[in-house]
Design a protein around this motif. Structure first.
Motif, PDB file in Angstrom:
ATOM      1  N   LEU A 177     -26.604 -67.321  65.484  1.00  0.00           N
ATOM      2  CA  LEU A 177     -25.913 -68.606  65.380  1.00  0.00           C
ATOM      3  C   LEU A 177     -25.221 -68.749  64.023  1.00  0.00           C
ATOM      4  CD1 LEU A 177     -28.501 -70.979  67.081  1.00  0.00           C
ATOM      5  CD2 LEU A 177     -26.303 -70.204  67.999  1.00  0.00           C
ATOM      6  N   GLU A 178     -25.815 -68.071  62.988  1.00  0.00           N
ATOM      7  CA  GLU A 178     -25.221 -68.166  61.646  1.00  0.00           C
ATOM      8  C   GLU A 178     -24.277 -67.001  61.375  1.00  0.00           C
ATOM      9  OE1 GLU A 178     -29.095 -68.030  61.148  1.00  0.00           O
ATOM     10  OE2 GLU A 178     -28.925 -69.940  62.184  1.00  0.00           O
ATOM     11  N   GLY A 179     -23.762 -66.379  62.409  1.00  0.00           N
ATOM     12  CA  GLY A 179     -22.846 -65.258  62.213  1.00  0.00           C
ATOM     13  C   GLY A 179     -23.574 -63.928  62.316  1.00  0.00           C
ATOM     14  N   GLN A 180     -22.880 -62.844  61.945  1.00  0.00           N
ATOM     15  CA  GLN A 180     -23.463 -61.508  62.053  1.00  0.00           C
ATOM     16  C   GLN A 180     -24.636 -61.345  61.082  1.00  0.00           C
ATOM     17  OE1 GLN A 180     -21.934 -60.226  65.144  1.00  0.00           O
ATOM     18  NE2 GLN A 180     -22.407 -58.384  63.961  1.00  0.00           N
ATOM     19  N   GLN A 181     -25.771 -60.889  61.600  1.00  0.00           N
ATOM     20  CA  GLN A 181     -26.956 -60.693  60.763  1.00  0.00           C
ATOM     21  C   GLN A 181     -27.202 -59.193  60.620  1.00  0.00           C
ATOM     22  OE1 GLN A 181     -29.334 -63.098  59.437  1.00  0.00           O
ATOM     23  NE2 GLN A 181     -30.207 -61.276  58.484  1.00  0.00           N
ATOM     24  N   THR A 182     -27.284 -58.712  59.383  1.00  0.00           N
ATOM     25  CA  THR A 182     -27.517 -57.282  59.159  1.00  0.00           C
ATOM     26  C   THR A 182     -29.014 -56.980  59.197  1.00  0.00           C
ATOM     27  OG1 THR A 182     -25.760 -57.572  57.542  1.00  0.00           O
ATOM     28  CG2 THR A 182     -26.701 -55.372  57.725  1.00  0.00           C
ATOM     29  N   TYR A 183     -29.389 -55.795  59.668  1.00  0.00           N
ATOM     30  CA  TYR A 183     -30.793 -55.399  59.635  1.00  0.00           C
ATOM     31  C   TYR A 183     -30.899 -53.933  59.218  1.00  0.00           C
ATOM     32  CZ  TYR A 183     -29.452 -53.777  64.301  1.00  0.00           C
ATOM     33  OH  TYR A 183     -28.804 -53.199  65.347  1.00  0.00           O
ATOM     34  N   PHE A 184     -32.056 -53.605  58.627  1.00  0.00           N
ATOM     35  CA  PHE A 184     -32.298 -52.236  58.178  1.00  0.00           C
ATOM     36  C   PHE A 184     -33.463 -51.632  58.960  1.00  0.00           C
ATOM     37  CE2 PHE A 184     -30.465 -54.400  54.425  1.00  0.00           C
ATOM     38  CZ  PHE A 184     -29.315 -53.652  54.316  1.00  0.00           C
ATOM     39  N   VAL A 185     -33.254 -50.473  59.522  1.00  0.00           N
ATOM     40  CA  VAL A 185     -34.274 -49.815  60.332  1.00  0.00           C
ATOM     41  C   VAL A 185     -35.318 -49.154  59.423  1.00  0.00           C
ATOM     42  CG1 VAL A 185     -34.650 -48.018  62.055  1.00  0.00           C
ATOM     43  CG2 VAL A 185     -32.623 -49.460  62.192  1.00  0.00           C
ATOM     44  N   GLN A 186     -36.602 -49.303  59.770  1.00  0.00           N
ATOM     45  CA  GLN A 186     -37.706 -48.778  58.958  1.00  0.00           C
ATOM     46  C   GLN A 186     -38.492 -47.698  59.722  1.00  0.00           C
ATOM     47  OE1 GLN A 186     -38.177 -50.121  55.756  1.00  0.00           O
ATOM     48  NE2 GLN A 186     -36.312 -51.276  56.186  1.00  0.00           N
ATOM     49  N   GLN A 187     -39.322 -46.961  59.009  1.00  0.00           N
ATOM     50  CA  GLN A 187     -40.313 -46.032  59.576  1.00  0.00           C
ATOM     51  C   GLN A 187     -39.794 -45.190  60.737  1.00  0.00           C
ATOM     52  OE1 GLN A 187     -44.509 -47.471  59.438  1.00  0.00           O
ATOM     53  NE2 GLN A 187     -43.567 -49.455  59.694  1.00  0.00           N
ATOM     54  N   ALA A 217     -42.310 -49.906  69.597  1.00  0.00           N
ATOM     55  CA  ALA A 217     -41.834 -48.942  68.609  1.00  0.00           C
ATOM     56  C   ALA A 217     -40.651 -49.495  67.820  1.00  0.00           C
ATOM     57  CB  ALA A 217     -41.448 -47.635  69.299  1.00  0.00           C
ATOM     58  N   MET A 218     -39.726 -50.148  68.511  1.00  0.00           N
ATOM     59  CA  MET A 218     -38.512 -50.594  67.828  1.00  0.00           C
ATOM     60  C   MET A 218     -38.708 -51.923  67.113  1.00  0.00           C
ATOM     61  SD  MET A 218     -35.370 -49.396  70.154  1.00  0.00           S
ATOM     62  CE  MET A 218     -35.918 -49.785  71.768  1.00  0.00           C
ATOM     63  N   ASP A 219     -39.481 -52.818  67.751  1.00  0.00           N
ATOM     64  CA  ASP A 219     -39.674 -54.167  67.250  1.00  0.00           C
ATOM     65  C   ASP A 219     -40.660 -54.174  66.084  1.00  0.00           C
ATOM     66  OD1 ASP A 219     -39.272 -56.933  67.498  1.00  0.00           O
ATOM     67  OD2 ASP A 219     -41.161 -57.151  68.555  1.00  0.00           O
ATOM     68  N   GLN A 220     -41.861 -53.613  66.324  1.00  0.00           N
ATOM     69  CA  GLN A 220     -42.930 -53.688  65.331  1.00  0.00           C
ATOM     70  C   GLN A 220     -42.820 -52.596  64.274  1.00  0.00           C
ATOM     71  OE1 GLN A 220     -45.585 -56.068  65.816  1.00  0.00           O
ATOM     72  NE2 GLN A 220     -44.274 -56.882  67.415  1.00  0.00           N
ATOM     73  N   VAL A 221     -42.523 -51.377  64.700  1.00  0.00           N
ATOM     74  CA  VAL A 221     -42.562 -50.251  63.770  1.00  0.00           C
ATOM     75  C   VAL A 221     -41.238 -50.096  63.022  1.00  0.00           C
ATOM     76  CG1 VAL A 221     -42.850 -47.758  63.568  1.00  0.00           C
ATOM     77  CG2 VAL A 221     -44.336 -49.058  65.099  1.00  0.00           C
ATOM     78  N   PHE A 265     -35.823 -58.597  67.562  1.00  0.00           N
ATOM     79  CA  PHE A 265     -36.351 -58.544  68.926  1.00  0.00           C
ATOM     80  C   PHE A 265     -35.249 -58.390  69.977  1.00  0.00           C
ATOM     81  CE2 PHE A 265     -38.255 -60.703  72.724  1.00  0.00           C
ATOM     82  CZ  PHE A 265     -39.150 -59.692  72.993  1.00  0.00           C
ATOM     83  N   LYS A 266     -34.195 -59.164  69.822  1.00  0.00           N
ATOM     84  CA  LYS A 266     -33.101 -59.125  70.788  1.00  0.00           C
ATOM     85  C   LYS A 266     -32.430 -57.740  70.821  1.00  0.00           C
ATOM     86  CE  LYS A 266     -30.406 -61.608  73.543  1.00  0.00           C
ATOM     87  NZ  LYS A 266     -30.841 -62.331  74.711  1.00  0.00           N
ATOM     88  N   VAL A 267     -32.316 -57.129  69.648  1.00  0.00           N
ATOM     89  CA  VAL A 267     -31.710 -55.799  69.577  1.00  0.00           C
ATOM     90  C   VAL A 267     -32.642 -54.763  70.206  1.00  0.00           C
ATOM     91  CG1 VAL A 267     -30.830 -53.994  68.039  1.00  0.00           C
ATOM     92  CG2 VAL A 267     -30.402 -56.386  67.501  1.00  0.00           C
ATOM     93  N   SER A 268     -33.946 -54.869  69.927  1.00  0.00           N
ATOM     94  CA  SER A 268     -34.860 -53.854  70.463  1.00  0.00           C
ATOM     95  C   SER A 268     -35.011 -53.959  71.977  1.00  0.00           C
ATOM     96  CB  SER A 268     -36.221 -53.904  69.771  1.00  0.00           C
ATOM     97  OG  SER A 268     -36.782 -55.172  69.839  1.00  0.00           O
TER      98      SER A 268
END
Lengths: 136, 278
Positions: free
Chosen positions: B147-157, B186-190, B195-198
């Motif tokens: 809702l606030e525009g594009q949100q960036t995320y960084f993949v871990q582990q 695996a994608m959400d927690q680890v 959540f929506k992306v995973s």
């Protein structure tokens, strides 16, 4: 300013191609599923017309006959309508082929973007899928 | 029961399973295999084969809609498909070696774990994390619309996520399920994907994973046309209807009902496996 303009252009262009990519990918998936389901439905009706009144027999696992199992045999007996269940299997083959085409399509786009790492990754995934598909 | 009656009954139950599976996000395969084996006394290998087919159908159908919304991370999907497709071949190999009783027991246990995993609530808040060097090199980081525009995320582990995905692929073809719950874990927690992306990326991968197993199963004679036909068409129809209803319905009550059904089926599968009836 010129540099900024160029940056904006490439950003817009990139978003546009990715958007187009996603659209055509979605259409490929949807069209494939409908095509496969239609073949299965036709094969299913033909199968029920001939065998509908027979008894079912799924309690003991025997494995399928080669005309429902081996790729060239499925096509041979399915396309000629010799075996009606082979037509169903042909529809299932189309269904299995959809994700494979999807992967191949992604590989093409990665290649176009010049992303060598992902071309290699896609190639390996594709190899595993084709190995499985052409087991027969 | 003759073949016509059997086809109609299995088709109806499959569409119900597909409908509930889409509404609750648990997939139709999880309840179809137990119903086919426990109630219709279908050999579990035929049940798994036809269920895996229906998994490809629903995944490809749903992915068509998701991909257009821009949540799916295609690079993460492709990279993890390396793990799931290899895992799928391992699962197929195991399926030919393990006894059907043991497969039934594993099925029941995975059913219990999946329903627990998906019953937990998900907080979808952006995690302040630093870029992981491996994820950056593999260009896995991305952004998604909020809702606030594009949100960036960084993949871990990445390595741990990759290993879990291989397990998900193995379970998928061994049991004929999408194993979406393990994939999302695996994608959400680890890997710390939103959540929506995973969920959407997981759905995108399920079809590819299932296809890797289905090819070998077809060749080994696990995929019966007479059984797969009503299962595939039924699940496809049901899940298409379910996905449409999803927008309007509040699925929390339905999820509870579905969880109880899963619990009963899981215990039945384990019990029948131990007593050697499957």
């Amino acid at each position: 300013m010129g540099l900024l303009g160029e940056f904006k252009m490439s950003k817009v262009q990139q978003q546009w191609t990715e958007h187009k990519f996603e659209q055509s990918l979605g259409n490929l998936l949807r069209g494939g599923v409908i095509f496969s389901a239609s073949i299965i439905a036709v094969g299913g009706v033909l199968y029920l017309m001939r065998h509908g009144m027979e008894r079912t027999d799924y309690q003991v696992f025997r494995g399928e006959a080669s005309e429902f199992r081996i790729l060239p045999e499925i096509l041979k007996t399915g396309l000629t309508l010799q075996r009606r269940r082979s037509t169903i299997q042909m529809g299932l083959l189309v269904l299995i082929a959809i994700p494979i085409l999807r992967v191949a399509f992604s590989g093409y786009v990665f290649a176009k973007q010049g992303d060598r790492t992902y071309v290699i990754i896609t190639f390996i995934v594709l190899a595993v899928l084709l190995y499985s598909f052409f087991q027969g | 029961m003759n073949i016509l009656e059997f086809t109609l009954v299995v088709g109806t139950i499959s569409s119900l399973a597909g409908f509930l599976g889409a509404l609750t996000g648990l997939g139709g395969g999880t309840i179809l295999v137990p119903i086919l084996t426990l109630i219709f006394k279908v050999d579990i290998r035929y049940a798994i084969g036809s269920s895996l087919i229906s998994v490809i159908a629903t995944s490809s159908g749903a992915a068509a809609a998701y991909v257009k919304e821009g949540f799916t991370n295609i690079r993460v999907g492709m990279f993890l498909e390396l793990a799931t497709t290899v895992g799928a071949l391992i699962g197929v190999f195991l399926a030919t070696k393990l006894s059907t009783s043991l497969i039934a027991i594993v099925f029941g246990m995975v059913l219990l774990i999946s329903s627990y995993l998906s019953s937990r609530t998900h907080l979808d808040e952006p995690i302040d994390s630093v870029p992981d060097p491996m994820a950056t090199r593999l260009r896995l980081n991305g952004s998604y619309p909020t809702l606030e525009g594009q949100q960036t995320y960084f993949v871990q582990q990445v390595p741990l996520g990759f290993s879990l995905m291989m397990l998900a692929g193995t379970l998928s073809s061994l049991l004929g399920i999408g194993s979406g719950a393990v994939k999302v874990l695996a994608m959400d927690q680890v890997m710390c994907l939103p959540f929506k992306v995973s969920t959407t990326t997981s759905n995108f991968m399920i079809g590819v994973t299932a296809a890797a197993g289905a090819g070998v199963y077809l060749n080994r004679g696990y995929i019966d046309p007479g059984l797969s036909m009503p299962v595939m068409l039924g699940v496809l129809l049901g899940s298409a209807l379910g996905a449409r209803t999803l927008i309007h319905a509040n699925p929390s009550m339905l999820r509870k009902v579905f969880s109880v059904i899963i619990l009963v089926l899981a215990i039945e599968m384990i019990f029948n496996g131990i007593t050697g009836r499957v």
